[in-house]
Design a protein around this motif. Sequence first.
Motif, PDB file in Angstrom:
ATOM      1  N   ALA A  59      33.026 -35.456 -34.734  1.00 48.21           N
ATOM      2  CA  ALA A  59      32.639 -34.147 -34.201  1.00 48.21           C
ATOM      3  C   ALA A  59      31.146 -34.110 -33.912  1.00 48.21           C
ATOM      4  CB  ALA A  59      33.014 -33.050 -35.190  1.00 48.21           C
ATOM      5  N   ILE A  60      30.356 -34.738 -34.789  1.00 47.71           N
ATOM      6  CA  ILE A  60      28.904 -34.745 -34.578  1.00 47.71           C
ATOM      7  C   ILE A  60      28.567 -35.507 -33.300  1.00 47.71           C
ATOM      8  CG2 ILE A  60      26.767 -35.754 -35.463  1.00 47.71           C
ATOM      9  CD1 ILE A  60      27.636 -34.823 -38.241  1.00 47.71           C
ATOM     10  N   THR A  61      29.234 -36.648 -33.107  1.00 50.14           N
ATOM     11  CA  THR A  61      28.986 -37.402 -31.879  1.00 50.14           C
ATOM     12  C   THR A  61      29.337 -36.550 -30.661  1.00 50.14           C
ATOM     13  OG1 THR A  61      29.559 -39.406 -33.076  1.00 50.14           O
ATOM     14  CG2 THR A  61      29.483 -39.564 -30.686  1.00 50.14           C
ATOM     15  N   VAL A  62      30.509 -35.923 -30.728  1.00 51.21           N
ATOM     16  CA  VAL A  62      30.946 -35.096 -29.598  1.00 51.21           C
ATOM     17  C   VAL A  62      29.944 -33.962 -29.363  1.00 51.21           C
ATOM     18  CG1 VAL A  62      32.700 -33.449 -28.836  1.00 51.21           C
ATOM     19  CG2 VAL A  62      33.392 -35.638 -29.807  1.00 51.21           C
ATOM     20  N   LEU A  63      29.555 -33.295 -30.445  1.00 51.81           N
ATOM     21  CA  LEU A  63      28.644 -32.155 -30.308  1.00 51.81           C
ATOM     22  C   LEU A  63      27.279 -32.609 -29.784  1.00 51.81           C
ATOM     23  CD1 LEU A  63      28.236 -29.144 -30.797  1.00 51.81           C
ATOM     24  CD2 LEU A  63      27.360 -29.703 -33.054  1.00 51.81           C
ATOM     25  N   GLY A  64      26.800 -33.730 -30.328  1.00 50.50           N
ATOM     26  CA  GLY A  64      25.487 -34.232 -29.903  1.00 50.50           C
ATOM     27  C   GLY A  64      25.468 -34.536 -28.418  1.00 50.50           C
ATOM     28  N   VAL A  65      26.490 -35.281 -27.969  1.00 52.28           N
ATOM     29  CA  VAL A  65      26.531 -35.634 -26.548  1.00 52.28           C
ATOM     30  C   VAL A  65      26.731 -34.371 -25.713  1.00 52.28           C
ATOM     31  CG1 VAL A  65      27.752 -36.979 -24.806  1.00 52.28           C
ATOM     32  CG2 VAL A  65      27.349 -37.953 -27.051  1.00 52.28           C
ATOM     33  N   ALA A  66      27.551 -33.451 -26.230  1.00 51.59           N
ATOM     34  CA  ALA A  66      27.779 -32.196 -25.496  1.00 51.59           C
ATOM     35  C   ALA A  66      26.470 -31.423 -25.358  1.00 51.59           C
ATOM     36  CB  ALA A  66      28.823 -31.351 -26.219  1.00 51.59           C
ATOM     37  N   LEU A  67      25.679 -31.389 -26.427  1.00 53.11           N
ATOM     38  CA  LEU A  67      24.406 -30.650 -26.364  1.00 53.11           C
ATOM     39  C   LEU A  67      23.464 -31.300 -25.360  1.00 53.11           C
ATOM     40  CD1 LEU A  67      23.743 -29.694 -30.076  1.00 53.11           C
ATOM     41  CD2 LEU A  67      24.093 -28.143 -28.158  1.00 53.11           C
TER      42      LEU A  67
ATOM     43  N   GLY B  49      35.653 -48.272 -26.369  1.00 52.78           N
ATOM     44  CA  GLY B  49      36.754 -47.335 -26.164  1.00 52.78           C
ATOM     45  C   GLY B  49      36.588 -46.107 -27.036  1.00 52.78           C
ATOM     46  N   GLU B  50      36.228 -46.332 -28.297  1.00 52.99           N
ATOM     47  CA  GLU B  50      36.084 -45.176 -29.191  1.00 52.99           C
ATOM     48  C   GLU B  50      34.930 -44.289 -28.725  1.00 52.99           C
ATOM     49  OE1 GLU B  50      36.380 -45.924 -33.335  1.00 52.99           O
ATOM     50  OE2 GLU B  50      35.332 -44.085 -33.879  1.00 52.99           O
ATOM     51  N   LEU B  51      33.813 -44.934 -28.385  1.00 54.61           N
ATOM     52  CA  LEU B  51      32.656 -44.153 -27.941  1.00 54.61           C
ATOM     53  C   LEU B  51      32.974 -43.439 -26.631  1.00 54.61           C
ATOM     54  CD1 LEU B  51      29.893 -46.724 -28.796  1.00 54.61           C
ATOM     55  CD2 LEU B  51      30.232 -44.499 -29.865  1.00 54.61           C
ATOM     56  N   ALA B  52      33.647 -44.169 -25.724  1.00 57.28           N
ATOM     57  CA  ALA B  52      33.959 -43.565 -24.431  1.00 57.28           C
ATOM     58  C   ALA B  52      34.856 -42.353 -24.619  1.00 57.28           C
ATOM     59  CB  ALA B  52      34.640 -44.584 -23.528  1.00 57.28           C
ATOM     60  N   LEU B  53      35.823 -42.491 -25.520  1.00 61.02           N
ATOM     61  CA  LEU B  53      36.735 -41.371 -25.746  1.00 61.02           C
ATOM     62  C   LEU B  53      35.959 -40.162 -26.269  1.00 61.02           C
ATOM     63  CD1 LEU B  53      39.645 -40.478 -25.679  1.00 61.02           C
ATOM     64  CD2 LEU B  53      39.952 -41.369 -27.982  1.00 61.02           C
ATOM     65  N   LEU B  54      35.053 -40.407 -27.233  1.00 64.19           N
ATOM     66  CA  LEU B  54      34.265 -39.300 -27.787  1.00 64.19           C
ATOM     67  C   LEU B  54      33.382 -38.674 -26.708  1.00 64.19           C
ATOM     68  CD1 LEU B  54      33.243 -40.770 -31.254  1.00 64.19           C
ATOM     69  CD2 LEU B  54      34.944 -39.017 -30.782  1.00 64.19           C
ATOM     70  N   VAL B  55      32.783 -39.529 -25.892  1.00 57.62           N
ATOM     71  CA  VAL B  55      31.892 -39.010 -24.851  1.00 57.62           C
ATOM     72  C   VAL B  55      32.694 -38.189 -23.834  1.00 57.62           C
ATOM     73  CG1 VAL B  55      30.425 -39.679 -22.905  1.00 57.62           C
ATOM     74  CG2 VAL B  55      30.130 -40.784 -25.122  1.00 57.62           C
ATOM     75  N   VAL B  56      33.881 -38.693 -23.493  1.00 53.28           N
ATOM     76  CA  VAL B  56      34.710 -37.958 -22.529  1.00 53.28           C
ATOM     77  C   VAL B  56      35.138 -36.611 -23.113  1.00 53.28           C
ATOM     78  CG1 VAL B  56      36.968 -37.956 -21.404  1.00 53.28           C
ATOM     79  CG2 VAL B  56      35.482 -39.943 -21.212  1.00 53.28           C
ATOM     80  N   ILE B  57      35.482 -36.619 -24.409  1.00 52.78           N
ATOM     81  CA  ILE B  57      35.852 -35.350 -25.046  1.00 52.78           C
ATOM     82  C   ILE B  57      34.674 -34.379 -24.999  1.00 52.78           C
ATOM     83  CG2 ILE B  57      36.455 -34.255 -27.257  1.00 52.78           C
ATOM     84  CD1 ILE B  57      38.025 -36.801 -27.934  1.00 52.78           C
ATOM     85  N   SER B  58      33.466 -34.943 -25.095  1.00 51.56           N
ATOM     86  CA  SER B  58      32.288 -34.058 -25.160  1.00 51.56           C
ATOM     87  C   SER B  58      31.981 -33.395 -23.814  1.00 51.56           C
ATOM     88  CB  SER B  58      31.076 -34.853 -25.630  1.00 51.56           C
ATOM     89  OG  SER B  58      30.602 -35.662 -24.581  1.00 51.56           O
ATOM     90  N   VAL B  59      32.491 -33.979 -22.717  1.00 49.66           N
ATOM     91  CA  VAL B  59      32.115 -33.447 -21.393  1.00 49.66           C
ATOM     92  C   VAL B  59      32.485 -31.968 -21.213  1.00 49.66           C
ATOM     93  CG1 VAL B  59      32.623 -33.617 -18.914  1.00 49.66           C
ATOM     94  CG2 VAL B  59      31.931 -35.640 -20.196  1.00 49.66           C
TER      95      VAL B  59
END
Lengths: 788, 246
Positions: free
Chosen positions: A435-443, A709-719
């Motif tokens: 969640a932190i990764t997703v939130l960070g990239v989202a921010l 793949g894991e990072l890409a998935l998190l980054v895509v979720i963050s978009v």
Amino acid sequence: MVRALDLKLMRDLWRLRGQVLAIALVLAAATATFVMSRGVHHSLTVTRDAYYARNHFADVFAGLTRAPRSVVSRIAEIPGVRRVEGTLQQYVTIDFPDRVVPVRALLNSIDEKGRNQLNQLTLRRGRLPQAGAPGEAVVDEAFAEANRLAIGSEIDALIYGRKQRLRIVGIGLAPNYIYAIAPGDIIPDNSRFGVLWVGRRALEAATDRTEAINTVSLTLERGASEPDVIRAVDATLAPYGGTGAYGRKDHLSHAFLDNELTQLSAMTRVIPPIFLLVAVFLVYIVLGRLIRTERTQIGLIKAFGYSDWAIGGHYLKFALVVALLAAALGAIAGIWMGGAMTRLYAQYYRFPLLYYRISPSVILSAAVLSFGAAGAGAIGGMRSAVRLTPAVAMSPPPPPSYRAGAIEKLGKAARFSAIGNMIVRHIARWPGRSAITVLGVALSGALLFATMQFIDSSRTMLDSFFFRAQRQDLTVTFTEPRNEDVLFQLSQLPGVLRVEPTRIVAVKIGHGSRVECTAIESAPLDSQLSLRIDRSGAAIALPVSGLMLSRQLADKLVVRAGDHVEVEMLGGRRSRLTMPVVSVVEEFIGERAYAAEATLERIARDAAPVGAALIRIDPAYRYQIMTHLKDMPYVLGITEKTAALKKFEQMIDDNMLTMITFYVAFASAIAVGVVYNSARILYSERAHELATLRVLGYFRSEVGMILLGELALLVVISVPFGCLIGYGMAQLMTAMFSSDLFRLPFAPSRASYGWSVVIVLCAAMATALGVARRVQHLDMVRVLKARE
Amino acid sequence: MHMDGPITGISPQAPAFVATGLCKIYKTGETEVHALRGVDLSIPSGEILVLLGPSGSGKSTLLNIIGGLDRPSSGSLLFGETELTQLDDADLTRFRRAQVGFIFQFYNLLPSLTAEENVRLVTDIAEHPMDPAKALALVGLAERSDHYPAQLSGGEQQRVAVARAIAKQPGVLLCDEPTGALDSGTGIHVLKTLAQANRELGTTVVIITHNAGIAAMAHRVIRFLDGRIARIEVNDQPADPSDIRW
């Protein structure tokens, strides 16, 4: 002698230098933004205040038609007034023989002996005009630079139709023209508008106003009530055509500068907190991971007899060193960027000397924020380190336990490959960190979007103002309002396609106990050249009778369509009447009321409805038309829409692009910092599994895909989250950046969404790829020898 | 040298591996460690070979080089007609993928995958894999295929590792202390599976162990000392793993 634990700290920091640097960069972005915006804000405020104080910038200003100089002493008697000064001002046309466009200038009278007490001139070069030398003038520095005027240059001014040659004897600037802008314009154009000072006697003679004044400036006693003084001044000046006294907040130059300062402090409040928040998270996850990998060491150290506090302090120090690094980097970057911003401001705001000085308190506050964020992030890790008992710590951590949960069932249903399952289940296994990764990239994406949409916002405002509302090519202003004959004359010029009158009359509008000094602008009911455009882009028709108010003004007066307001004309016949508010229009720039030509004539009652003419021309005839207009004695100035538009675009390019470049770099720093740390932790946690896969015959590229793949998935979720947060953040920021002068529309383009997504994706993926390259160096043999 | 297609060309009874003068020197800082000091060895296809020797005698290094996890500093190593020392990383990966099954002391299962998925990890990329369910049935874990490693005992985890190794029907099974972490009952169960793979699939099996008892099931036993082969013993009557005790 360095203590052993500190030695360990230094080596840990060095070993994790990549992650330390990544967190430091995010924290440094916070520090830099803070230092920059607070620093520039502070510098501008200090410079302005010093300038105001040294040159005695007045507190209250008033314009009037004409009054004997003796009125000054009557105003001086008003309780609360400290110093008063009356001067003459006169708009004139400057004729540069080699230029077809007439240039407007505002002449100010100045005491030839330098006895002016308020709004004092600072001479850069040369001297003041001398008594008995009527042709001498001081010119403001920006105008001199833009028109290449030097001491000794001569220019021709048309004063009341009479040409008078002025010799430049000095170049200077004054606190009431920090932002020198022509009436009706929204951005300074120093090549087409300037301020000049000429000797009082000379101006009196040239304008036929011996011992008369038409402006009053005054300063207040400490503790005096500004509204009370303004009321008294208005009463005193009413017989002389007073157009309403106003305080600094309504002084154009002051208001523009104030607007800028408001935006800077809004920036300080919105942007650094985002970076700080991300930094807290990053410190939290990195320290958390460090402590998990160092369990055994922690147990050992505790078994040696080190206290819980010594261990906790050890990890806190780790965070504080990161903060120190960040504060240093951020301060340097912030000081440098602040310098760049200040130089930019100096182009638009003219000060004798723009001190760019960062006060130690700004750096100190930034450092405190940085330390605070790092410390807050460290608390979680410290707690878990303190809580570990030696016996528990020295036994290996329990193996990661995966169980058949919802995600696993989902993977099964979706028939994921084994690698797909590894990726999804690992994310589900560490929900907090994911969640932190997703939130960070989202921010990071949100910040990019919120910054970039300012370009859309400005362009929408520009489009609404210059293309939808103003459809004329030229605005011709006259030395004083004229009757309709002038329209006919203008329409006879070859190449003129359409001419429409407009007029702006200064009024006081009251509703209940609220009173606002503002203006009513008129247009013909069937006007094609000047339209009232709503935020939605639709044109709203002028009411046949009654007023249309801009939303800003209606809100200040607490008026809705259908209410009645008291209108008092300032100057002229000072007529007072009650009028209905028929409609309210949402506009981006300024605040005023609108009325049909006939309605305004009922207020002004002077049969001179043409204050200015709006003209649409055939571009092929521009030169001839300009030449004709320049020769008309009652033409004061001409505003060309294209020139104003170009100036505005240039300001956006200079100002906004500089800012946006900074923020693109900063927002990318967040994405890089978050993804880098996530990737490194992921890599260290999964090194064993990745090596196993290599042993089983998976290629490096396939193994790398698990990380990516894991990072890409998190980054895509963050978009989508980034777009959502950005949407909210952008609305907040446009609202915070709005002032009486401008209301920024929220009108993001798809391109802004697109670019922020693309930039974040690129930054994230480049970082992840960099980490994934480590798969090259996986030591299969060593990893497999070890227990997990 | 690059390989076109799968590495094959080993006929039954022909040597699977021929090592000549294999040396391995590890450099750690200033010091050099001679892990292998010239090993000459031929491993026939279908053989069960046990490597014995104290820690640091070079047996694991040899196993890693045979398995394509590591490269010798000098010497030659033929697998069939392929010179393994000449292969680049990608070809070594292909070699492992097609021919080698590994079993380690600490199982090395992926904790996020179930038993069946751990096996599938290999069958997904192998050329002639068996059905993962069949591989698990061979090791007696058909019932536990949906369990995660954390839900399995050590012995069960090692049997999943064995199933994973044999599921690709490899030419060679390389086992580094496969029973090191197991009690004897479970260990024997694992050894039986290895013997079964050797018998039924003709798989060459190389086992490293500290446990001299296991030597009884080998066709040949090689004793290592100081990076060299100290002695080779041929066992004409390999024992059935169920007869082994320790």
